[in-house]
Design a protein around this motif. Structure first.
Motif: not given
Length: 226
Positions: A1-22, A52-58
């Motif tokens: 099992x590949x364990x993935x961490x999502x890092x992004x300040x936009x909740x919708x982006x994280x949700x989209x990535x999670x849907x795709x990867x899961x 999965x790391x976004x570049x620009x975040x607070x």
């Protein structure tokens, strides 16, 4: 099992990535972070395989977070979600230790393939990234950006630990060749190439393929456009 961490300040982006990867068998999204600081904390706590790391975040941006994660004892490979209209991000991320780059406009299948590649221990070195790395060294400018003074490659590299075949592999890596292309040029199988690549990285203490390209140019193993 590949364990993935999502890092992004936009909740919708994280949700989209999670849907795709899961949806991909063998993938598990184990955590999400809304900024780089939280990403660093969760990387240590959850020990993911790929981030999965976004570049620009607070709070802390993706570059600083990647630098902190790669300097820690984390084994995670960082996939930087970036755009090529900010080339300074690309080279700063390379310096920070990122192992892959992907445009946020990429297709879902490309995201899945990228995570698979990093989970295998490969680096996602696209032709576009390869060209930009080579162009940067061809111009002999430091990664700091505008106003940098021309740099001279450090030619003190000791390649004696490498076999002749491993040196050939390093040269082809530095030209951005894929394993399949290296296998064709050296008249060997791809499994043999993978072994050569692993040996090169291990013997020279290099993190991954992307950084093998940088190392080769920095140490004068290959001349720009050579």
């Amino acid at each position: 099992m590949t364990r993935i961490l999502l890092v992004d300040d936009q909740a919708l982006v994280r949700a989209g990535f999670e849907t795709i990867l899961s949806s991909e068998p063998g993938f598990e999204v184990v955590g999400q972070a809304k900024d780089g600081a939280e990403g660093v904390r969760l990387a240590a706590e959850l020990q993911p395989d790929v981030i999965c790391m976004d570049v620009q975040m607070p709070v802390m941006d993706g570059l600083e977070a990647t630098r902190a994660i790669c300097a820690s004892d984390s084994h995670a490979a960082v996939l930087m979600l970036t755009t090529f209209d900010r080339e300074d991000f690309l080279f700063e991320a390379l310096s920070a230790g990122a192992s892959g780059f992907l445009l946020k406009t990429a297709e879902p299948e490309q995201l899945i393939d990228a995570v698979h590649a990093l989970a295998r221990g490969d680096a996602l070195l696209s032709p576009e990234v390869t060209r930009r790395v080579i162009e940067r060294f061809a111009a002999q400018t430091a990664p700091a950006g505008a106003g940098s003074r021309p740099t001279t490659p450090d030619t003190s590299a000791d390649l004696s630990p490498l076999t002749d075949r491993e040196r050939e592999t390093l040269l082809l890596l530095a030209r951005g060749r894929s394993n399949a292309e290296i296998a064709k040029e050296l008249f060997v199988g791809e499994a043999t190439v993978k072994t050569h690549v692993s040996n090169v990285l291990l013997k020279l203490g290099i993190r991954d393929r992307i950084h093998a390209v940088i190392w080769a140019y920095e140490h004068g193993v290959i001349a720009p456009r050579g």
